[in-house]
Design an enzyme around this catalytic site. Structure first.
Site, PDB file in Angstrom:
ATOM      1  N   GLY A 173       0.858  -1.177   0.000  1.00  0.00           N
ATOM      2  CA  GLY A 173       0.000   0.000   0.000  1.00  0.00           C
ATOM      3  C   GLY A 173       0.892   1.224   0.000  1.00  0.00           C
ATOM      4  O   GLY A 173       2.121   1.129  -0.109  1.00  0.00           O
ATOM      5  N   GLU A 212       4.045   1.427   2.185  1.00  0.00           N
ATOM      6  CA  GLU A 212       5.149   0.501   1.922  1.00  0.00           C
ATOM      7  C   GLU A 212       6.002   0.895   0.712  1.00  0.00           C
ATOM      8  O   GLU A 212       7.031   0.287   0.460  1.00  0.00           O
ATOM      9  CB  GLU A 212       4.608  -0.923   1.700  1.00  0.00           C
ATOM     10  CG  GLU A 212       4.034  -1.570   2.942  1.00  0.00           C
ATOM     11  CD  GLU A 212       2.739  -0.929   3.408  1.00  0.00           C
ATOM     12  OE1 GLU A 212       2.621  -0.630   4.607  1.00  0.00           O
ATOM     13  OE2 GLU A 212       1.847  -0.696   2.558  1.00  0.00           O
ATOM     14  N   HIS A 262       0.394  -4.144   4.516  1.00  0.00           N
ATOM     15  CA  HIS A 262      -0.001  -2.746   4.481  1.00  0.00           C
ATOM     16  C   HIS A 262      -0.695  -2.335   5.769  1.00  0.00           C
ATOM     17  O   HIS A 262      -1.862  -2.662   6.008  1.00  0.00           O
ATOM     18  CB  HIS A 262      -0.928  -2.499   3.290  1.00  0.00           C
ATOM     19  CG  HIS A 262      -1.418  -1.086   3.182  1.00  0.00           C
ATOM     20  ND1 HIS A 262      -0.601  -0.003   3.360  1.00  0.00           N
ATOM     21  CD2 HIS A 262      -2.657  -0.582   2.917  1.00  0.00           C
ATOM     22  CE1 HIS A 262      -1.294   1.113   3.205  1.00  0.00           C
ATOM     23  NE2 HIS A 262      -2.561   0.784   2.943  1.00  0.00           N
ATOM     24  N   HIS A 284      -8.884 -31.456  20.391  1.00  0.00           N
ATOM     25  CA  HIS A 284      -9.862 -30.680  19.632  1.00  0.00           C
ATOM     26  C   HIS A 284     -11.275 -31.109  20.001  1.00  0.00           C
ATOM     27  O   HIS A 284     -12.070 -30.322  20.469  1.00  0.00           O
ATOM     28  CB  HIS A 284      -9.607 -30.857  18.128  1.00  0.00           C
ATOM     29  CG  HIS A 284     -10.490 -30.036  17.254  1.00  0.00           C
ATOM     30  ND1 HIS A 284     -10.627 -30.265  15.893  1.00  0.00           N
ATOM     31  CD2 HIS A 284     -11.281 -28.979  17.524  1.00  0.00           C
ATOM     32  CE1 HIS A 284     -11.464 -29.375  15.382  1.00  0.00           C
ATOM     33  NE2 HIS A 284     -11.882 -28.595  16.350  1.00  0.00           N
ATOM     34  N   GLY A 286      -6.822 -23.891  13.313  1.00  0.00           N
ATOM     35  CA  GLY A 286      -8.133 -24.082  12.711  1.00  0.00           C
ATOM     36  C   GLY A 286      -8.499 -23.101  11.617  1.00  0.00           C
ATOM     37  O   GLY A 286      -9.548 -23.228  11.000  1.00  0.00           O
TER      38      GLY A 286
END
Length: 537
Positions: A25, A28, A70, A281, A412
């Site tokens: 962006g 940068e 960005h 999990h 996940g």
């Protein structure tokens, strides 16, 4: 005059970080100004895909990798995938552009407020330099923090006007620095573990992704064969630390307390190396291990050894520990191909025992997809898998034998697999990468196809399209949730999507069509997408 930008590129160059993954962006652009000819910039169309590509590249190379995002918005877009980077111990150095230093406190457009706080607690370390002259030193610290045990992603926010400032005369020392981790098991610790193993009547190994990350698979095989003991892979594996065709391989442990207890019952010693104890999990509570079973944990991650709720832990490099243990333990005489006498071990001993799924008239069973890929894939193939509802089919049919042969999300968050395959293929131009991706997962990282097409990165993408979030449907059964909204994703045409991004594609719904498509894909050297129409059971 040496600018902050020039000094930083010298620093990156000295650390072998010449490939930059990003989506720029305005904040940068001054970092990218006069981009060095010996560097490569790999553009992704979404920050999630950018982080995933860099993650795959970092894991495959084992080296720190620079990501350029960005400001706050770009950082936020990448944080979903960053959850995987944390648990895969990926050494990502993420930089984000900040507004002009003098204006940050005014909260002008694109100012990243409290920038160092934004990626926490995911980032291993984060900072925003208090002065322009401290930018190179801060990035140097980030590189070393990312790679020291346990490796992980770090984050640096840099006001964009800093890049044009003059560097401190002492900055050149940074490019000459090296930082090495020298910790290892002390002789008495090695003796303790070896003595415990030798005293055990029926030991078992449980291996995790850091075995593969430390290039220690051969040491794991040597230890298992010296003991003649069965080997399980820790739950929800992100990498493959042991050949799944080896006679001592038993499978992947399920991610719940009760099932792990059942499968490891009968063993009096469990040695866990390179994995947490354990990443559960599914909620199926119970006793952690059977009465009389001892657990020894070897990890290079202080957090893993500190947070485990049971076991005796040793903080040390996993690869070195396995290599020295393989030489230290007493060899055992075991009937070839047996390894364990436990019922649970024998139940998981042979992949061939699993009955193959049956194709339908116009839909493939996932078993067919993975089996056909294994039959036609070239030697040294690397799998990147993000098809969560077909994990059993994958492990029963894929052939994973070499170092670095498998990568999968470590957490996940979806969106890792498709773009990560692009990064892995960039890191392994001498090997072929196959990305097996579920239709639900594919949409989170679909823009990775554009990067593959633009840079000519020859990944073979196989989308298993069953029109639903299969993993969630399984959870509705387990949780007795009934029919909930948002589970189906029908009528997505991945062939047209791929063509739109510049990738050749075709759809298949029979084994013969899949076989022909794979043969054509592997014969070429360009990215290809195959949409395999499957069904959910």
């Amino acid at each position: 005059m040496t600018t902050i930008r020039e000094a930083t590129y010298d620093l990156l160059r000295s650390n072998g970080m010449r490939t930059v993954f990003g989506n720029p962006g305005s904040n940068e652009l001054l970092f990218l100004k006069d981009f060095p000819e010996d560097f490569e910039y790999v553009l992704g169309l979404h920050e999630g895909a950018v982080v995933a590509m860099a993650d795959g590249y970092a894991q495959a190379t084992g080296r720190p990798t620079l990501v350029n995002l960005h400001a706050a918005a770009g950082t936020g877009n990448g944080m979903g995938v960053l959850t995987n980077s944390v648990y895969s111990h990926s050494p990502l150095v993420i930089t984000a552009g900040q507004q002009v230093r003098d204006t940050v406190g005014q909260e002008v457009m694109l100012a990243n407020m409290d920038a160092a706080q934004l990626p926490r607690p995911l980032a291993k370390w984060s900072a925003e330099p208090l002065a322009a002259t401290d930018v190179p030193r801060t990035i140097s610290q980030a590189i070393h923090m990312a790679t020291l045990p346990a490796p992980g992603p770090v984050y640096v926010s840099v006001p964009y006007d800093d890049w044009e400032r003059e560097a401190d005369p002492n900055t050149h020392y940074l490019a000459k620095r090296t930082v090495s981790a020298a910790a290892a098991l002390a002789p008495e610790q090695l003796a303790e573990i070896a003595e415990a193993i030798d005293a055990a009547k029926n030991p078992v190994l449980v291996l995790g992704p850091d075995v593969d990350a430390e290039r220690a698979n051969a040491h794991a095989v040597a230890l298992a064969e010296r003991l003649g003991c069965p080997v399980w892979i820790a739950p929800s594996p992100a990498r493959c630390p042991f050949p799944n065709t080896h006679p001592l391989f038993r499978g992947v442990l399920p991610a719940n307390v009760a099932s792990i207890n059942e499968l490891l019952s009968g063993h009096d010693l469990v040695l866990v190396a390179g994995a947490p104890v354990f990443r559960y999990h599914h909620h199926r509570p119970g006793r952690f291990l059977a009465e009389g079973t001892e657990l020894i944990h070897l990890s290079n991650d202080p957090s893993e050894v500190a947070r485990a709720p049971f076991g005796r832990a040793y903080l040390a490099p996993v690869g070195d520990g396995l290599a020295r243990l393989a030489a230290a333990v007493a060899p055992r005489v075991v009937t070839p191909g047996t390894g364990s006498t436990t019922a649970a071990g024998q139940a998981g001993a042979s992949r061939a025992q699993a009955p193959a799924g049956v194709d339908r008239a116009d839909r493939l069973h996932p078993d067919t997809v993975f089996r056909t890929i294994a039959e036609h894939a070239p030697e040294g193939v690397v799998y990147v898998n993000e098809s969560t509802s077909t994990a059993d089919s994958f492990w029963n049919n894929a052939v994973l034998e070499g170092q670095g042969s498998f990568y999968s999300p470590a957490s996940g968050g979806l969106g890792f697999g498709l773009p990560a395959a692009v990064g892995v293929q960039l890191a392994h131009p001498d090997r072929r990468v196959v990305a097996t991706i579920g239709d639900g997962s594919a949409n989170f990282g679909i823009t990775g196809l554009w990067t593959a097409a633009q840079y000519g990165i020859p990944v073979v993408f196989v989308i298993l399209n069953n029109g639903t979030y299969g993993a969630l449907r399984r959870f509705t059964r387990a949780l007795d949730a009934g029919e909930t909204p948002g589970l189906d994703v029908p009528r997505i045409d991945f062939v047209h999507l791929a063509n739109g991004y510049g990738v050749a594609a075709e759809a298949v719904d029979t084994a013969e069509e899949l076989r022909a498509a794979l043969q054509k894909a592997f014969a070429g050297n360009v990215p290809v997408l195959i949409e395999a129409r499957t069904y959910f059971e």
